[in-house]
Scaffold this active site. Sequence first.
Site, PDB file in Angstrom:
ATOM      1  N   GLY A 113       0.847  -1.181   0.000  1.00 17.30           N
ATOM      2  CA  GLY A 113       0.000   0.000   0.000  1.00 17.30           C
ATOM      3  C   GLY A 113       0.884   1.232   0.000  1.00 17.30           C
ATOM      4  N   ASP A 114       0.351   2.365   0.437  1.00 27.63           N
ATOM      5  CA  ASP A 114       1.133   3.594   0.246  1.00 27.63           C
ATOM      6  C   ASP A 114       2.411   3.607   1.085  1.00 27.63           C
ATOM      7  OD1 ASP A 114      -0.039   6.284   2.299  1.00 27.63           O
ATOM      8  OD2 ASP A 114      -0.277   4.147   2.641  1.00 27.63           O
ATOM      9  N   GLY A 115       2.403   2.994   2.279  1.00 25.92           N
ATOM     10  CA  GLY A 115       3.616   2.950   3.103  1.00 25.92           C
ATOM     11  C   GLY A 115       4.738   2.207   2.403  1.00 25.92           C
ATOM     12  N   ILE A 137      -6.925  -3.144   1.302  1.00 26.86           N
ATOM     13  CA  ILE A 137      -8.391  -3.196   1.366  1.00 26.86           C
ATOM     14  C   ILE A 137      -8.969  -1.786   1.290  1.00 26.86           C
ATOM     15  CG2 ILE A 137      -8.488  -5.347   2.696  1.00 26.86           C
ATOM     16  CD1 ILE A 137      -9.248  -3.543   5.158  1.00 26.86           C
ATOM     17  N   ASP A 138      -8.146  -0.769   1.602  1.00 25.37           N
ATOM     18  CA  ASP A 138      -8.674   0.605   1.695  1.00 25.37           C
ATOM     19  C   ASP A 138      -8.980   1.224   0.331  1.00 25.37           C
ATOM     20  OD1 ASP A 138      -8.113   0.279   4.388  1.00 25.37           O
ATOM     21  OD2 ASP A 138      -6.160   1.261   4.235  1.00 25.37           O
ATOM     22  N   ARG A 182      -9.011   3.581   6.780  1.00 26.59           N
ATOM     23  CA  ARG A 182      -8.141   4.723   7.142  1.00 26.59           C
ATOM     24  C   ARG A 182      -8.809   6.048   6.785  1.00 26.59           C
ATOM     25  NH1 ARG A 182      -2.128   4.630   5.660  1.00 26.59           N
ATOM     26  NH2 ARG A 182      -2.976   4.633   3.577  1.00 26.59           N
TER      27      ARG A 182
HETATM   28  O1  F6P Z   1      -4.527  -0.262   5.575  1.00 24.62           O
HETATM   29  C1  F6P Z   1      -5.251  -1.393   5.913  1.00 24.62           C
HETATM   30  C2  F6P Z   1      -5.817  -1.274   7.307  1.00 24.62           C
HETATM   31  O2  F6P Z   1      -6.576  -2.435   7.574  1.00 24.62           O
HETATM   32  C3  F6P Z   1      -6.638  -0.009   7.560  1.00 24.62           C
HETATM   33  O3  F6P Z   1      -7.940  -0.079   7.031  1.00 24.62           O
HETATM   34  C4  F6P Z   1      -6.587   0.051   9.059  1.00 24.62           C
HETATM   35  O4  F6P Z   1      -6.740   1.381   9.513  1.00 24.62           O
HETATM   36  C5  F6P Z   1      -5.199  -0.449   9.366  1.00 24.62           C
HETATM   37  O5  F6P Z   1      -4.766  -1.203   8.263  1.00 24.62           O
HETATM   38  C6  F6P Z   1      -5.091  -1.286  10.623  1.00 24.62           C
HETATM   39  O6  F6P Z   1      -3.769  -1.611  10.810  1.00 24.62           O
HETATM   40  P1  F6P Z   1      -3.250  -2.677  11.874  1.00 24.62           P
HETATM   41  O7  F6P Z   1      -3.258  -4.023  11.209  1.00 24.62           O
HETATM   42  O8  F6P Z   1      -1.885  -2.236  12.212  1.00 24.62           O
HETATM   43  O9  F6P Z   1      -4.199  -2.665  13.054  1.00 24.62           O
END
Ligand code: F6P
Length: 359
Positions: A113-115, A137-138, A182
């Site tokens: 994803g973007d990161g 998924i976002d 997000r």
């Molecule tokens: O970017 C995918 C995502 O599932 C976001 O929708 C959500 O905010 C985040 O990752 C949750 O991240 P983690 O798995 O670190 O709780």
Amino acid sequence: MNKLAVLTGGGDCPGLNAVIRAVVRSANQYGLEVLGIRDGFHGAVEGDFVPLSLADVSGILPRGGTILGTTNRDNPFQYMTKVNGVSQPLDRSEDVLRNLKGAGVDALLAIGGDGSLNISLKFADKGFPVIGIPKTIDNDLMATDQTFGFQTAVETAQEALDRLHTTAESHHRVMILEVMGRYAGWIALYAGVAGGADVILIPEIPYNLARIAYSVQQRAKQGKKFSIIVVAEGAKPSGGEMVVERLFPGRTDPVKLGGIGVKIGEDLEKHFGLETRVTVLGHLQRGGSPNSYDRVLATRYGVAAVDAALEGKFGIMVALQGREIVHVPLHQAVDQLKLVPLNDPILIAARAMGIEMGD
Ligand code: F6P
């Protein structure tokens, strides 16, 4: 071009294994070797590589998660490293390049994803041949019509809404479903429309609580004694802030959103006497088998990434535009997030259906 490396970075999502399988199978057609990098950029820094054969990817198409492992913690440019017993962020990008070159890797395929794609762009800028593959998924990546994993997450959220409907109807209740996404409201919007939500709240449209309460009360007056609200985790009240569940300083994505569903539920009870129940769908949206759409898209992305490597197209991301897979410069994909535009056709359809968007 003899050897490709592939990694999965950031949060997992349905379809990662389908991409890995497509990469290995199509690379094999051209006689290319593929190395898997374990746990995303963590493995790239640590040199944790594993050869991927056809046998390794056999049977993984329907499997959720990633056979390579992933992380949304480790950034090689600020990699937590112990110096004299004290952990501190160091630039370890040269270690990554040394590891890749040492293993004879000619190009890196980064599924992220973007990161992870931001990190990939930095390696491309350092001159290493990198190709990005858009996952999340976002669905919040620019320059592609869709990321793989999104459609499956929408289906999961829609199924949750279907289930909540029966209880809402039986108990004459207001049910709130908080979904991920997000800073973007794509999952909430699509799942809300597909799942027949009465109210959809997305980050792009700050909400007015009185408006939500009014719409619930109007429905009750018309004999609909239940309402379903789907709220994106990044939604916020007009003039207010997003609800942050936790902070992770130093990570590529240091803000973990969560809690807006409970806040809206409490506020509706407190200010309008509406009894609510809140469900937070959470990581269920990231797990499980990819649906057919995501399997096909993931497969096309994997094949296209190998083709791009053979054509010597680097510093790009494979992207879906219309029905075609195209190449877009990596920076275009990560310069800004793709949020729901106010003239989005699905949003317009939602409004036309009388769905309350909270404004
Ligand atoms: O970017 C995918 C995502 O599932 C976001 O929708 C959500 O905010 C985040 O990752 C949750 O991240 P983690 O798995 O670190 O709780």
